[in-house]
Design a protein around this motif. Structure first.
Motif, PDB file in Angstrom:
ATOM      1  N   THR A 534       0.838  -1.208   0.000  1.00  0.00           N
ATOM      2  CA  THR A 534       0.000   0.000   0.000  1.00  0.00           C
ATOM      3  C   THR A 534       0.870   1.253   0.000  1.00  0.00           C
ATOM      4  OG1 THR A 534      -0.187  -0.033   2.425  1.00  0.00           O
ATOM      5  CG2 THR A 534      -1.895  -1.174   1.161  1.00  0.00           C
ATOM      6  N   ASP A 535       2.043   1.170   0.646  1.00  0.00           N
ATOM      7  CA  ASP A 535       3.000   2.272   0.558  1.00  0.00           C
ATOM      8  C   ASP A 535       3.517   2.438  -0.866  1.00  0.00           C
ATOM      9  OD1 ASP A 535       2.967   3.363   3.065  1.00  0.00           O
ATOM     10  OD2 ASP A 535       4.923   2.603   3.693  1.00  0.00           O
ATOM     11  N   VAL A 536       3.786   1.322  -1.539  1.00  0.00           N
ATOM     12  CA  VAL A 536       4.271   1.376  -2.928  1.00  0.00           C
ATOM     13  C   VAL A 536       3.225   2.030  -3.826  1.00  0.00           C
ATOM     14  CG1 VAL A 536       4.885  -0.028  -4.939  1.00  0.00           C
ATOM     15  CG2 VAL A 536       5.861  -0.558  -2.696  1.00  0.00           C
ATOM     16  N   PHE A 537       1.934   1.732  -3.572  1.00  0.00           N
ATOM     17  CA  PHE A 537       0.880   2.379  -4.360  1.00  0.00           C
ATOM     18  C   PHE A 537       0.951   3.895  -4.194  1.00  0.00           C
ATOM     19  CE2 PHE A 537      -3.246   4.173  -5.150  1.00  0.00           C
ATOM     20  CZ  PHE A 537      -3.748   3.473  -6.238  1.00  0.00           C
ATOM     21  N   ALA A 538       1.037   4.359  -2.959  1.00  0.00           N
ATOM     22  CA  ALA A 538       1.114   5.804  -2.713  1.00  0.00           C
ATOM     23  C   ALA A 538       2.371   6.387  -3.345  1.00  0.00           C
ATOM     24  CB  ALA A 538       1.088   6.086  -1.219  1.00  0.00           C
ATOM     25  N   PHE A 539       3.479   5.630  -3.302  1.00  0.00           N
ATOM     26  CA  PHE A 539       4.710   6.101  -3.924  1.00  0.00           C
ATOM     27  C   PHE A 539       4.542   6.219  -5.432  1.00  0.00           C
ATOM     28  CE2 PHE A 539       8.852   5.113  -5.903  1.00  0.00           C
ATOM     29  CZ  PHE A 539       9.586   6.199  -5.454  1.00  0.00           C
ATOM     30  N   THR A 605       1.093   1.665  -9.140  1.00  0.00           N
ATOM     31  CA  THR A 605      -0.317   1.914  -8.817  1.00  0.00           C
ATOM     32  C   THR A 605      -1.238   0.867  -9.440  1.00  0.00           C
ATOM     33  OG1 THR A 605      -0.443   3.461 -10.694  1.00  0.00           O
ATOM     34  CG2 THR A 605      -0.002   4.403  -8.530  1.00  0.00           C
ATOM     35  N   HIS A 606      -0.669  -0.258  -9.821  1.00  0.00           N
ATOM     36  CA  HIS A 606      -1.501  -1.341 -10.379  1.00  0.00           C
ATOM     37  C   HIS A 606      -2.557  -1.742  -9.346  1.00  0.00           C
ATOM     38  CE1 HIS A 606      -2.741  -5.190 -12.069  1.00  0.00           C
ATOM     39  NE2 HIS A 606      -2.173  -4.798 -13.212  1.00  0.00           N
ATOM     40  N   PRO A 607      -3.795  -1.976  -9.781  1.00  0.00           N
ATOM     41  CA  PRO A 607      -4.861  -2.344  -8.831  1.00  0.00           C
ATOM     42  C   PRO A 607      -4.558  -3.595  -8.031  1.00  0.00           C
ATOM     43  CG  PRO A 607      -5.783  -1.765 -10.973  1.00  0.00           C
ATOM     44  CD  PRO A 607      -4.304  -1.823 -11.163  1.00  0.00           C
ATOM     45  N   SER A 608      -3.786  -4.526  -8.609  1.00  0.00           N
ATOM     46  CA  SER A 608      -3.467  -5.760  -7.896  1.00  0.00           C
ATOM     47  C   SER A 608      -2.160  -5.580  -7.130  1.00  0.00           C
ATOM     48  CB  SER A 608      -3.322  -6.920  -8.876  1.00  0.00           C
ATOM     49  OG  SER A 608      -2.861  -8.069  -8.190  1.00  0.00           O
ATOM     50  N   PRO A 609      -2.156  -5.731  -5.807  1.00  0.00           N
ATOM     51  CA  PRO A 609      -0.918  -5.550  -5.024  1.00  0.00           C
ATOM     52  C   PRO A 609       0.167  -6.542  -5.406  1.00  0.00           C
ATOM     53  CG  PRO A 609      -2.668  -6.466  -3.655  1.00  0.00           C
ATOM     54  CD  PRO A 609      -3.312  -6.068  -4.946  1.00  0.00           C
ATOM     55  N   ASN A 610      -0.217  -7.724  -5.956  1.00  0.00           N
ATOM     56  CA  ASN A 610       0.783  -8.721  -6.316  1.00  0.00           C
ATOM     57  C   ASN A 610       1.610  -8.309  -7.528  1.00  0.00           C
ATOM     58  OD1 ASN A 610      -0.082 -10.429  -4.242  1.00  0.00           O
ATOM     59  ND2 ASN A 610      -1.682 -11.342  -5.541  1.00  0.00           N
ATOM     60  N   VAL A 611       1.071  -7.394  -8.340  1.00  0.00           N
ATOM     61  CA  VAL A 611       1.791  -6.941  -9.536  1.00  0.00           C
ATOM     62  C   VAL A 611       2.767  -5.812  -9.202  1.00  0.00           C
ATOM     63  CG1 VAL A 611       1.511  -5.988 -11.874  1.00  0.00           C
ATOM     64  CG2 VAL A 611      -0.133  -7.667 -10.997  1.00  0.00           C
TER      65      VAL A 611
END
Length: 679
Positions: A534-539, A605-611
């Motif tokens: 979730t941090d990577v998404f924000a990044f 920001t890919h919707p799937s956290p595994n990607v």
């Protein structure tokens, strides 16, 4: 010729030897006493019958000045304009004495002065030394002074009540040291009391070529010490005007004090002529009978004043204790090194004055401060808290986060609790937050190399938090406004008020949803579980934000919301991803680097956290060790994902606060989370 010889003999018989300055070009004179000296005097200044120059007498709250009447040419113009002229070297030496009727007690000191005028009619006596008024000077004053100060004035940041200082256009010294002198070894320091009633000699030497100002002090009759008391690198070319006057200034206050000058010499472009102590006038004796009579009058009054002072001190102590009262509990003893005293933070921020306010919002207010003693610049965040719920656990995490050490993290130094508020202490960042450079169209902007450097710095700090520290730290509020820029424009990730920690090899626990709208990963809203992903998404959103110079969510033409991730994704699919770059870069950027960061932002920001790639992979992509892979064909836009959600995510988005505002939770939030919203 006989007349000239008679005049010279008369001068010597009166105790003064004078080498006059017949023009501003010569710039050299020596006064062995002042009986025959032609000086410009005003105020209390007067020459006594034996040739002693008295700058003050026992008159209260008055000033006195004594100047050589001929202006001297201090700037070497040589065809240049005044703005490019160079200050000439000069040297002066004088013997002074400060004489009071009371041992160890005197009034304000005196100063050697270089000024463009001899008119100080608007200057104030007392602590202003007859030099400046209550505005405490400006660059237009063109005043250089060496002060010999015997009163400690906090308003001028005096170091003590017995010091020598170098002052430029202000009574706040550029440099100051306790009065004294160094031995020939340069290590042994001998103290001197300026108001000891004993004569002392001062040397002030300026080297125009080296642009160095030295001030040396020693007892009278002793040779000039090898090492100066004060040495300051300063270019006086911009301080001095073409012609200046040299002299002395002093003032009286409430303690009966005489400020005397016994002899004085001066020279431009060379050493000042030496003073002959055998020809200097003697100081008047301070009679014991006079002192006894004064003490007989003063002592009864002093007794009354002491009693009043004791009562006032007791009242002040009680008031001060209440004013600086803190909340302290036994369990906080283990956090001692991270606990700041409220009075220190109060003084550091000048009582949390608005002039020190750095920012304000729903989270509270942030003030700039300077810690007394260490002179460390800090930022103090004041937020409310409920001491009944969760505060112990929250403080434990604050102290733990305070142990983080990385060049790209804004250091959290510690905390303080007082009444119903919590104060968090951070390192101060000179250039503020990154968002003001991205969104302020009227302010400064950043070029591409600066942006790329900041991006890599933040990624490095995130790798430290997720993988390199002893625990996993989830920041939970990565965004441009939480990236601070230091003096060298290095990006530092700050504001750990929402951060959570857990041990390596364990799973993150479900928590309340916190963060900022536009940076929240889709799964975070469903599960409430903050993870490195979730941090990577924000990044990833942060990467797009820096490259595009746009906020994560903005209002479109028809007042509809434009999601930055979707906008960049659409351009990527149309083959026009370069068109998303911030127009303020004006096309001046490395196309390969910009493309890499934009593609990496979409991948993060890919919707799937595994990607989404882990931060270690992100660093390899940014360093060029590996190529960013193409986006999978299954990449679904952020808005489409919202529409497909079945667990209330769409209603949550519609009810969210405006873009950029930090939220605490979808549902009710524990006080431990409310303690510190992000910014």
């Amino acid at each position: 010729m006989p007349a000239l010889l008679l005049l010279l003999l008369l001068s010597l018989s009166m105790g003064g030897e004078l080498v006059p300055c017949s023009s501003a070009g010569e710039g050299q004179f020596a006064f062995q006493g002042f009986a025959a000296a032609n000086l410009t005097l005003d105020g209390l200044a007067a020459v006594m019958p034996n040739g002693l120059l008295a700058l003050t007498n026992f008159t209260l709250q008055t000033k006195g000045h004594a100047f050589n009447p001929t202006p001297l040419r201090f700037l070497d113009v040589n065809g240049a304009t005044n703005s490019t002229a160079v200050a000439r070297s000069f040297s002066t030496s004088f013997v002074f004495a400060i004489v009071s009727n009371y041992d160890g007690l005197s009034d304000q000191g005196l100063a050697f002065v270089v000024a463009p005028t001899t008119n100080f009619s608007t200057a104030i006596a007392g602590q202003y030394l007859g030099l400046l008024d209550a505005t405490n000077g400006a660059a237009s004053d063109h005043i250089l002074a060496v002060e010999l100060d015997t009163i400690m004035n906090p308003e001028f940041r005096d170091i003590n009540s017995n010091h020598v200082g170098i002052n430029v256009n202000s009574l706040i010294s550029r440099k100051a040291k306790p009065a004294g002198y160094y031995g020939d070894d340069g290590a042994t320091f001998r103290d001197l009391m300026l108001n000891s009633r004993e004569p002392m000699q001062v040397w002030v030497d300026y080297d125009g070529q080296a642009r160095q100002l030295n001030v040396t002090l020693a007892p009278a009759h002793e040779p000039k010490p090898r090492y100066p008391l004060l040495s300051e690198a300063i270019d006086l070319s911009s301080v001095l005007t073409e012609t200046m006057y040299v002299g002395f200034s002093s003032s009286s206050g409430v303690v009966s004090t005489h400020h005397y000058v016994l002899g004085w010499s001066f020279s431009l472009d060379g050493p000042a002529p030496p003073l002959d102590f055998s020809k200097l006038p003697a100081l008047p004796r301070v009679g014991s009978k006079h002192r006894s009579m004064v003490l007989a009058l003063v002592l009864p009054l002093a007794t009354v004043l002491i009693i009043a002072a004791v009562l006032a001190a007791a009242s002040f102590f009680v008031w001060r204790r209440r004013r600086f009262a803190e909340v302290r509990e036994d369990w906080e003893d283990e956090f001692g090194p991270h606990r700041f005293a409220y009075k220190d933070l109060f003084r550091a921020t000048d009582g949390f004055k608005n002039g020190n306010l750095l920012g304000a919002g729903g989270f509270g207010k942030v003030y700039k401060g300077v810690l007394p003693g260490s002179n460390l610049e800090i930022a103090v965040k004041r937020v409310s808290h409920d001491s009944r719920q969760g505060i112990r656990e929250f403080i434990a995490e604050v102290v733990t986060i305070g142990r983080l050490r990385h060049r790209n993290l804004a250091q959290l130094q510690g905390y303080c609790r007082r009444n119903g508020e919590l104060l968090l202490v951070y390192d101060y960042m000179e250039n503020g937050s990154l968002d003001k450079y991205l969104y302020n169209n009227n302010g400064p902007t950043l070029d591409w190399p600066q942006r790329y450097w900041i991006i890599k710095g933040v990624a490095s700090s995130l790798l430290y938090l997720h993988e390199d520290w002893e625990q996993v730290v989830i920041h939970r509020d990565i965004k441009a406004s939480n990236v601070l820029l230091d003096k060298q424009m290095n990006g530092r990730l700050g504001d750990f008020g929402l951060a959570r920690l857990y041990d390596h090899g364990t799973d993150a626990q479900t928590t309340h949803v916190v963060g900022t709208m536009g940076y929240l990963a889709p799964e975070l809203v469903r599960t409430g579980k903050a993870t490195p992903s979730t941090d990577v998404f924000a990044f990833g959103v942060f990467l797009l934000e820096v490259v595009c110079g746009r906020r994560p969510i903005e209002s479109g033409q028809h007042n509809n919301r434009v999601v930055l991730v979707d906008w960049v994704l659409e351009h990527h699919r149309n083959g026009s991803i370069i068109d998303t770059v911030d127009p303020r870069l004006m096309g001046k950027f490395n196309t390969d680097e910009v493309t890499l960061v934009l593609k990496l932002g979409l991948l993060c920001t890919h919707p799937s956290p595994n990607v989404r790639p882990p931060v270690q992979k992100v660093m390899q992509y940014l360093d060029g060790v590996q190529l960013v892979p193409d986006l999978p064909s299954t990449y679904m836009s952020y808005s489409m994902l919202v529409l497909m959600e079945n667990e209330g995510f769409d209603s949550y988005i519609m009810s969210c606060p405006p873009p950029g505002m930090t939220i605490c939770s979808v549902s009710d939030v524990s006080s431990a989370t409310v303690l510190l919203d992000g910014r």
